[in-house]
Design a protein around this motif. Structure first.
Motif, short mmCIF file in Angstrom:
data_model
loop_
_atom_site.label_atom_id
_atom_site.label_comp_id
_atom_site.label_asym_id
_atom_site.label_seq_id
_atom_site.Cartn_x
_atom_site.Cartn_y
_atom_site.Cartn_z
N GLN A 67 0.82 -1.20 0.03
CA GLN A 67 -0.10 0.01 -0.10
C GLN A 67 0.92 1.24 0.03
O GLN A 67 1.88 1.39 0.56
CB GLN A 67 -0.92 0.00 1.30
N VAL A 136 -5.56 6.13 -2.61
CA VAL A 136 -6.96 5.50 -3.11
C VAL A 136 -6.63 5.29 -4.57
O VAL A 136 -6.57 6.29 -5.24
CB VAL A 136 -8.19 6.51 -3.13
N GLU A 139 -8.40 1.23 -9.30
CA GLU A 139 -8.43 -0.31 -9.18
C GLU A 139 -9.40 -0.84 -8.03
O GLU A 139 -10.18 -1.49 -8.05
CB GLU A 139 -6.89 -0.90 -9.06
N GLU A 140 -8.87 0.02 -6.69
CA GLU A 140 -9.70 -0.25 -5.45
C GLU A 140 -11.01 0.15 -5.64
O GLU A 140 -12.07 -0.59 -5.15
CB GLU A 140 -9.09 0.48 -4.34
N ARG A 143 -12.95 -2.44 -7.67
CA ARG A 143 -13.23 -3.72 -7.12
C ARG A 143 -14.32 -3.39 -6.19
O ARG A 143 -15.29 -4.31 -5.92
CB ARG A 143 -12.08 -4.10 -6.16
N SER A 144 -14.69 -2.20 -5.73
CA SER A 144 -15.95 -1.99 -4.86
C SER A 144 -17.20 -1.77 -5.67
O SER A 144 -18.45 -1.83 -4.97
CB SER A 144 -15.66 -0.58 -3.86
N LYS A 231 -10.43 -4.32 -0.14
CA LYS A 231 -10.07 -3.18 -0.16
C LYS A 231 -8.60 -2.65 0.10
O LYS A 231 -8.14 -1.72 -0.62
CB LYS A 231 -11.02 -2.54 1.15
N TYR A 232 -8.05 -3.33 0.79
CA TYR A 232 -6.62 -2.83 1.17
C TYR A 232 -5.65 -3.85 0.69
O TYR A 232 -4.37 -3.51 0.52
CB TYR A 232 -6.42 -3.07 2.82
N GLY A 233 -5.85 -4.76 -0.29
CA GLY A 233 -4.84 -5.69 -1.17
C GLY A 233 -3.84 -6.45 -0.17
O GLY A 233 -2.84 -6.55 -0.37
#
Length: 415
Positions: A67, A136, A139-140, A143-144, A231-233
């Motif tokens: 991250q 942020v 890609e995140e 995914r959401s 969310k956080y990978g």
């Protein structure tokens, strides 16, 4: 070559350029767009662009799980940018409800320290006067499922508070809990959260947290440790905060993902990995956490309750004159997991009855009364799916005081 000039490092300017130049068709071709439409994709690009508009990044680094964090001036974070108001001054929280005895677990330390370097040689800390914002990415957001889902506590659906839904819905729904609560007017509260890393695979998330809640529609401030890979990978626990002013309908967001929380302390990375984690039958680690409403702000404290431990605050104005603008009516602590087929482990993955060094715990639970004194909690435990998750509430001499063990293995039959 300076570390920040390393071409392999995802620098901030390069990141912003990649956002504004992103094309929906490229994400579709790479299999990253999911069901996101071109219009939704444009809204995500705009959302990220607005989040970082006018931000001057002084330093960036990558944590051990990949991250990226950008150091931004305190006055440039989303909740203060363009407001021309200085952040509030951190206060001390009220004294503890009882003597502060020697802890049972080893304290978890702030993540950001100048002696820690990332894989690029960057210091994993921020210069004075700045705080770390977790980056942020598009890609995140894809995914959401889009901007609106991204800000919800659970993408693709509304969030929940353990006592927001009737028992039958709590038992059958996608959210499962083992928690302990007390209905009492309060200005926040305190405890020590035992840190574990439950194995979350294809499920959604598993967490251990505080809720301070009240009003109708429900308003909350929340904090805790969460494993949320989508969310956080990462499959490691991270520090998270959350809020809602309308029962999770249209307000709320995690961390610094929207213009809400004002961070004032650069030692902690909200949304960053926490560790070390506890070992079954061995070393135990814990993080002291508190919220305290004073001066119109809900202050978050980590590692203690003095002004130096204050991390930042949710301005009371977020609650639009609602219940949490003056006080909360409910204190709540425990675990939550989310999925819709099989549920991940909670806590350590062991049932509450396993006890010390095996089951997860929260201890020394007290709340701040509306007269600004501290009072030990008198909690009632609730386990909506006891074949998968249990809780045992107890009281013992300091340093445990009011406490509970909780958790369980999860599975596909959590009715």
């Amino acid at each position: 070559m300076a570390p920040q000039d390393n071409p392999a490092f995802p620098g901030f300017a390069k990141f912003i350029d990649s956002v504004v130049s992103a094309r929906h068709e490229d994400f579709v071709r790479r299999g990253l767009a999911g069901t996101t439409s071109a219009d939704d994709f444009s809204a995500m690009v705009e959302s990220i662009s607005n989040l970082y508009a006018g931000v001057e990044v002084t330093h960036s680094f990558v944590d051990e799980n990949g991250q990226v964090f950008d150091c931004v001036p305190i006055e440039s974070q989303p909740a203060l940018r363009g407001s021309f108001r200085a952040p509030a001054t951190p206060p001390d929280a009220p004294d503890a409800a009882g003597p502060r005895g020697t802890g049972q677990g080893t304290p978890v330390q702030p993540q950001l320290r100048s002696d820690r370097l990332d894989k690029f040689g960057h210091a994993m800390s921020c210069p004075p006067g700045t705080i770390a914002m977790r980056r942020v990415t598009l890609e995140e957001l894809t995914r959401s499922g889009g901007v609106q889902n991204f800000h919800r506590k659970y993408p693709q659906g509304k969030g929940r508070h353990p006592r927001l839904s009737p028992p039958e819905e709590a038992a059958s729904g996608i959210h499962k809990y083992a928690h302990a609560f007390q209905g009492v007017d309060n200005l926040g509260g305190h405890d020590f959260v035992n840190l574990w890393d439950p194995n979350v695979g294809s499920e959604i998330f598993s967490l251990s947290q505080h809720w301070y809640a009240g009003g109708s529609p429900l308003q909350t401030v929340e904090c805790g440790s969460q494993v949320y890979p989508a969310k956080y990978g990462t499959t490691q626990p991270v520090l998270f905060i959350y809020w809602t002013a309308d029962g999770y309908q249209n307000t709320g967001c995690y961390n610094l993902d929207c213009s809400a929380f004002v961070q004032t302390n650069g030692a902690w990375a909200i949304g960053g990995t926490l560790g070390p984690v506890s070992v079954s039958g061995g070393a135990q680690y814990e993080l002291e956490m508190s919220y305290y409403l004073t001066g119109g702000n809900w202050w978050l404290y980590l590692g203690g309750t003095s002004a130096s431990n204050a991390v930042g605050y949710y301005p009371g104005s977020l609650f639009n004159g609602g219940q949490l603008a003056s006080n909360a009516q409910d204190i709540d602590y425990g675990g939550e997991v989310v999925n819709n087929v099989a549920w991940p482990p909670m806590g350590s993955g062991a049932f509450a009855e396993s006890g010390w060094q095996f089951a997860a715990y929260q201890r020394n639970v007290y709340y701040f009364a509306t007269d600004n004194t501290s009072q030990f909690a008198k909690l009632t435990g609730v386990q909506s799916s006891p074949n998968c998750f249990t809780i045992v509430v107890g009281n013992a001499p300091d340093p445990w005081n009011e406490y509970f063990f909780f958790g369980g293995p999860g599975g596909g039959s959590c009715t």
